[in-house]
Design an enzyme around this catalytic site. Sequence first.
Site, PDB file in Angstrom:
ATOM      1  N   ASP A  51      18.342  29.855 -41.384  1.00 16.72           N
ATOM      2  CA  ASP A  51      17.467  28.932 -40.664  1.00 16.72           C
ATOM      3  C   ASP A  51      16.891  27.872 -41.601  1.00 16.72           C
ATOM      4  OD1 ASP A  51      17.951  30.328 -38.361  1.00 16.72           O
ATOM      5  OD2 ASP A  51      16.121  31.539 -38.495  1.00 16.72           O
ATOM      6  N   SER A  96      49.524  31.888 -15.255  1.00 15.96           N
ATOM      7  CA  SER A  96      48.959  33.208 -15.019  1.00 15.96           C
ATOM      8  C   SER A  96      49.983  34.262 -15.444  1.00 15.96           C
ATOM      9  CB  SER A  96      48.611  33.381 -13.539  1.00 15.96           C
ATOM     10  OG  SER A  96      49.763  33.155 -12.736  1.00 15.96           O
ATOM     11  N   LYS A 130      42.530  42.440 -22.150  1.00 20.24           N
ATOM     12  CA  LYS A 130      42.422  41.430 -21.095  1.00 20.24           C
ATOM     13  C   LYS A 130      40.937  41.202 -20.821  1.00 20.24           C
ATOM     14  CE  LYS A 130      44.118  40.094 -16.554  1.00 20.24           C
ATOM     15  NZ  LYS A 130      42.814  39.581 -16.091  1.00 20.24           N
ATOM     16  N   ARG A 151      40.923  26.215 -17.538  1.00 19.12           N
ATOM     17  CA  ARG A 151      42.281  26.409 -17.019  1.00 19.12           C
ATOM     18  C   ARG A 151      42.498  25.614 -15.731  1.00 19.12           C
ATOM     19  NH1 ARG A 151      44.958  29.375 -13.221  1.00 19.12           N
ATOM     20  NH2 ARG A 151      47.060  30.079 -13.776  1.00 19.12           N
ATOM     21  N   GLU A 188      39.733  32.925 -24.397  1.00 13.80           N
ATOM     22  CA  GLU A 188      38.762  33.281 -23.362  1.00 13.80           C
ATOM     23  C   GLU A 188      37.343  33.102 -23.882  1.00 13.80           C
ATOM     24  OE1 GLU A 188      39.070  35.445 -19.390  1.00 13.80           O
ATOM     25  OE2 GLU A 188      40.514  34.548 -20.771  1.00 13.80           O
ATOM     26  N   LYS A 305      52.811  41.436 -24.441  1.00 15.17           N
ATOM     27  CA  LYS A 305      53.680  40.268 -24.611  1.00 15.17           C
ATOM     28  C   LYS A 305      54.821  40.639 -25.540  1.00 15.17           C
ATOM     29  CE  LYS A 305      49.737  37.118 -24.217  1.00 15.17           C
ATOM     30  NZ  LYS A 305      48.838  36.202 -24.949  1.00 15.17           N
ATOM     31  N   CYS A 423      34.926  33.730  20.845  1.00 18.24           N
ATOM     32  CA  CYS A 423      34.744  33.329  19.453  1.00 18.24           C
ATOM     33  C   CYS A 423      33.253  33.219  19.129  1.00 18.24           C
ATOM     34  CB  CYS A 423      35.431  31.988  19.200  1.00 18.24           C
ATOM     35  SG  CYS A 423      35.144  31.316  17.536  1.00 18.24           S
ATOM     36  N   CYS A 441      40.938  32.983  17.609  1.00 24.45           N
ATOM     37  CA  CYS A 441      40.202  32.083  18.498  1.00 24.45           C
ATOM     38  C   CYS A 441      41.187  31.079  19.090  1.00 24.45           C
ATOM     39  CB  CYS A 441      39.111  31.367  17.706  1.00 24.45           C
ATOM     40  SG  CYS A 441      38.417  29.929  18.544  1.00 24.45           S
TER      41      CYS A 441
END
Length: 686
Positions: A51, A96, A130, A151, A188, A305, A423, A441
């Site tokens: 600091d 994805s 993940k 993304r 991420e 992967k 409806c 409907c």
Amino acid sequence: MAQQYLFGGSAAEPDPQDWRARSDWLREALSRHAYAYYVLDNPSIPDVEYDQLFRELQRLEDAHPELVTSDSPTQRIGGVPLPEFDQVRHDVPMLSINNGFSDDDIRAFDRRVRDGLASLQEAEYACELKFDGLAINLRYIDGLLVQAATRGDGSTGEDVTANIRTIRSIPLRLRTDRPPALIDVRGEVLMFKNEFAQLNQRQREAGHKEFANPRNAAAGSLRQLDSRITAQRSLRFFAYGIGHLGGAPLPDTHAGLLDWYVTLGIPVCAERAVVRGADGLLAFFSAVSAQRASLPYDIDGVVYKLNHVEQQRALGFVSRAPRFALAHKFPAEEATTTVLGIDVQVGRTGALTPVARLAPVSVGGVTVTNATLHNEDEVRRKDIRIGDSVIVRRAGDVIPEVVANIPERRPADAREFVMPTECPVCGSLIVRPEEEAVARCSGGWIKCAAQRKGGLLHFVSRRAMDIEGLGEQLVEQLVDRGLVITPADFYRMGLTALSELDRMAQKSAQNVLDALDKSKSTTLARFIYALGIRHVGESTAKSLARQFGQLDALLQATEAQMLEVDDIGPVVAKSILTFLADPLNRELIEQLRAAGLHWEEQQVERRTRHLTGKTFVLTGTLPTLRRDDAQSMIEAAGGKVSGSVSKKTSYVVAGEEAGSKLAKAEELGVPVVDEAGLMKLLESPE
């Protein structure tokens, strides 16, 4: 034992009177200590000393603004609020990954990989966690962070650079003397559990709404228009992939890529491994499952992967997902609660869905108050009654569902659900065709506001007319105030009426009008999809555009002609013909044409399919064509678009900032064309 600090102090501190040298030294020292604290999780100096150094740099930069650099640690505190996020088109789409849930799914994935690589007896995989956060693309040019984008839909995301710069674990400058000319780092953004708890404590003390879970907190923090708010939130980042790379060789393996990131100062999760075969994958999953609860962050599975990059390229992609990767999701989480009531929701096609109103319950870290019951038959099959104790299941981002009741807990006054005959939105008669499980409907979108809102939102969505600024809240206002009834009304709106809506100003209203004007130039496939014809998705819309070429030809089509279209059977054909025979729908189409919606019909008129058997790869930004539209045109001529370059690739279509795919094409001798060359190929393969 006393804390052992890394690095220690510097023996080469410059003279405090040499302002430029001192500021350079402070920036380097603070960046080094921040890396040790946020990335290595091993502090190099006490917080109080950090600091002190930080405040000294602030004082220097305040007194001498010319000393401020874009990668200074002081620039992480956030700036003035932005009016809105700019759109960023990804050079390499952020795809994805397909999911697997059982051991059989994983073994089947391994078998597909080995079958796709005929000479491979046993595959080697890189295994990672993940994360339950928000996917981000970080762009570095010559080692300096210049842009960060969400993304989005995979092709286009939002520019969140100002907010990303406040995340202390993300280097503003890569820790290397020889950075790549350009690199897109993918990963991420997430919030650790303890920091999430502290954030909610502050929210409670301030009388503000609490966040439901760390993922929502991370996403909400990252999408703040005021980056000073983001700076107050404790966000983290883990890298797991790469997009565009220029000016440096790509490592041979995925594990090597992550190791390279570590040397560049980019945070990578330590919980990763390289394994062989399906047994290795399942062993990694079992080990991670055992320690899931003790991890400092939320995960919803692991990712596998294929480790070797050349093998990844050989396998390529299917649809919007790579063949060489799979997400192994944890089993769905369940909880027990009480059904307080059962309501009926009306969707954009008029479908009625029973929805259970529940006593609030936490399922997988998310507070659930509503869960779908799918349809009337499901309610009867599961025997769900108002007042029942039930089991609620939630898996990832899937809508929570009621799994079953608990018979022994059923109260004496439990009431059966009765599907309404009218409806609940417009009062029209509810009908249920004999061959269908769903009641609908009968009012249609003109009479039923629920169908109207849903249909209008579908019309303006990214895959349809792609009209930026027309989101759910704005569309609801337009419908509720009677300003919009059909999609054609969007194109009749004026600046004054738009500006008077809630949370709209003249500039925002003008942006919407500009987006509407831009949307008038579209493709026949997008137009067909935007109409919201039941059973007609993007793929079917493209097939119809290819088959008929012109809208008038489609409007005049017979059932026999409709059945000649790829993937269209009697049910879909009947749905399309019924829609097109309705005078109101015909009138809507003509109104949209009169409003100026148009497309290049001569490009889809050519039904010679002369590019059949040809495979194209698109890379970079084309001068006038969006990538989706270029793909549609290639497919209309019979060609196929792939995500990776191989010896089997017929052409690579390269735009500005084309990256590794262009280099791969040149290495393999694959023909490369620009947008003009693509247009010539669409005219004739010669």
